[in-house]
Write an enzyme that holds these catalytic residues in place. Sequence first.
Site, PDB file in Angstrom:
ATOM      1  N   CYS A 104       0.829  -1.209   0.000  1.00  0.00           N
ATOM      2  CA  CYS A 104       0.000   0.000   0.000  1.00  0.00           C
ATOM      3  C   CYS A 104       0.859   1.253   0.000  1.00  0.00           C
ATOM      4  O   CYS A 104       0.585   2.215   0.723  1.00  0.00           O
ATOM      5  CB  CYS A 104      -0.931  -0.007   1.212  1.00  0.00           C
ATOM      6  N   ASP A 105       1.904   1.256  -0.792  1.00  0.00           N
ATOM      7  CA  ASP A 105       2.817   2.385  -0.883  1.00  0.00           C
ATOM      8  C   ASP A 105       2.964   2.751  -2.359  1.00  0.00           C
ATOM      9  O   ASP A 105       3.289   1.888  -3.187  1.00  0.00           O
ATOM     10  CB  ASP A 105       4.184   2.019  -0.290  1.00  0.00           C
TER      11      ASP A 105
END
EC number: 4.1.1.17
Length: 385
Positions: free
Chosen positions: A332-333
């Site tokens: 989730c980056d």
Amino acid sequence: MGLTEGHQAKTVWENPAEIVRSLKPENPVMVFAPTVLQDRARAFLAGFPGLVTYAVKSNPDEAVIQNLVQAGIRGFDVASPFEIDLIGRLAPMAARHYHNPVRSRAEIAHAVGAGIKAWSVDSRTELDKLFEQVPPENCEISPRFKLPVLGAAYDFGSKFGATPELAADLLRAVHDRGYIASLTFHPGTQCTDPHAWEQYIRTAAEIAGMAGVQPRRLNVGGGFPSWRVHGVEPDLASIFELIGRTTAEAFGGNAPELVCEPGRGICADAFAIITRVKAVRDGQSVFLNDGVYGGMNELPVIGNLDRIEVLTPEGKLRGENAHGRVVFGPTCDSVDRLPGEISLPDNIQEGDYVVFHGAGAYSVVTNTRFNGFGELRQLTVMGFD
């Protein structure tokens, strides 16, 4: 993964497609071909005009070290107490060159106790630390120098290396204190142009002249390229020939013995990463179950691996790679994105497998497990065909 008993018992697979077809792995798989590794090591041993030492940091897997010893590698470039001890255990008769030029006093003491006899240095303060603890008997110290990078993907000179003038002073000091005086350099990562070594070697001869010291050995570093681009395999033979010829021209009849320390150039092509497509978002960007926080950590610095195959879950090729797509990793980056765009088949689908060939260098060791991803299984194959 729901493996059958027969699959669990199998230890060597035919190729990555067989792994996909039989196991349908949900997590990334690092595929290792020992025959490819040994063939590449033997190519260095047969072609390089000197001692070949493997740079352990590029892939310190024990199976890699064991296969290199079996192929005939008798020297290793070690950069830490861990690597010193690893090679001491797996290859106790091999030479260990401690060529990380900056070390704490505790690290120096550990290396001395382990019997290290070859060191590099690129500053007077670090040389003084060696003089304090390293006995001069049969010990080699090699000043490391730098030049502006030519034809490399990554410039090591931004972190390590003395100017030629300082290197000459260090070489003289090493000689005067009774150590074996040698020289070393690193032309940079992924040098595909043989001439990247030429100016370094000629500068080494100039440094020797300035110091009035004939170096016992000249370590021409790593930088030897792996095969990253489809259809363009590196010409190692030309690099080896130019190194030998330039050394003879620059030093004449007093040419030093040559040493090299390839890492990527030996291990990268013996591995491939099998990743799985998690999603094809609205028919455009592709999300994989591995990315820059996992086995492809170095791609934003070095560039994409272009040797890619896309397989269906049945292990069949999807077709020719066509249009470029943005490819993201699983975390989730937003930083978790492969650089630029990657050419993939138009009919790529969720559940397909994307195989990146030439992924054996700086991959397993830089896997962060960030965000809970990065589980990486290693399987062995006969080859990649």
